[in-house]
Design a protein around this motif. Structure first.
Motif, PDB file in Angstrom:
ATOM      1  N   UNK A 193       0.825  -1.217   0.000  1.00 30.54           N
ATOM      2  CA  UNK A 193       0.000   0.000   0.000  1.00 30.54           C
ATOM      3  C   UNK A 193       0.859   1.267   0.000  1.00 30.54           C
ATOM      4  N   UNK A 194       2.119   1.111  -0.374  1.00 28.03           N
ATOM      5  CA  UNK A 194       3.067   2.237  -0.456  1.00 28.03           C
ATOM      6  C   UNK A 194       3.225   2.997   0.851  1.00 28.03           C
ATOM      7  N   UNK A 195       3.263   2.254   1.939  1.00 26.70           N
ATOM      8  CA  UNK A 195       3.484   2.852   3.254  1.00 26.70           C
ATOM      9  C   UNK A 195       4.765   2.277   3.854  1.00 26.70           C
ATOM     10  N   UNK A 196       5.343   2.965   4.812  1.00 26.00           N
ATOM     11  CA  UNK A 196       6.532   2.424   5.492  1.00 26.00           C
ATOM     12  C   UNK A 196       6.180   1.172   6.290  1.00 26.00           C
ATOM     13  N   UNK A 197       7.173   0.325   6.494  1.00 21.88           N
ATOM     14  CA  UNK A 197       6.989  -0.896   7.269  1.00 21.88           C
ATOM     15  C   UNK A 197       6.949  -0.583   8.762  1.00 21.88           C
ATOM     16  N   UNK A 198       6.156  -1.364   9.493  1.00 21.63           N
ATOM     17  CA  UNK A 198       6.127  -1.328  10.954  1.00 21.63           C
ATOM     18  C   UNK A 198       6.328  -2.757  11.434  1.00 21.63           C
ATOM     19  N   UNK A 199       6.571  -2.914  12.720  1.00 22.17           N
ATOM     20  CA  UNK A 199       6.701  -4.257  13.280  1.00 22.17           C
ATOM     21  C   UNK A 199       5.425  -5.061  13.033  1.00 22.17           C
ATOM     22  N   UNK A 200       4.305  -4.402  13.123  1.00 18.30           N
ATOM     23  CA  UNK A 200       3.017  -5.062  12.914  1.00 18.30           C
ATOM     24  C   UNK A 200       2.853  -5.560  11.479  1.00 18.30           C
ATOM     25  N   UNK A 201       3.205  -4.732  10.494  1.00 19.76           N
ATOM     26  CA  UNK A 201       3.063  -5.165   9.102  1.00 19.76           C
ATOM     27  C   UNK A 201       4.045  -6.284   8.769  1.00 19.76           C
TER      28      UNK A 201
END
Length: 52
Positions: A32-40
Motif C-alpha cells: 500500500x506504499x506505506x513504510x513498514x512497521x513491526x506489525x506489518x
C-alpha cells in the motif's frame, strides 16, 4: 532475503522491529506504499508461512 542478510551481518535473527527499520532504511514500502512497521512485518510473515 532481508532476514537472512540481517542474520549473516549481525549474527542473530532480527525481530519484527529490526526488519521494519531495515526495510525502511532501504526504501522498501508495503503493497500500500506505506513504510513498514513491526506489525506489518508480523502480518506479512504469518501470511507467507500459511501460503501453500
Amino acid at each position: 532475503m532481508l532476514r537472512a542478510e540481517f542474520e549473516a551481518t549481525h549474527g542473530t535473527a532480527p525481530n519484527h522491529t529490526e526488519l521494519a527499520n531495515e526495510a525502511n532504511r532501504r526504501g522498501l514500502f508495503t503493497t500500500r506504499d506505506r513504510p513498514w512497521t513491526a506489525s506489518t512485518v508480523g502480518r506479512t510473515l504469518r501470511r507467507l508461512e500459511d501460503a501453500p
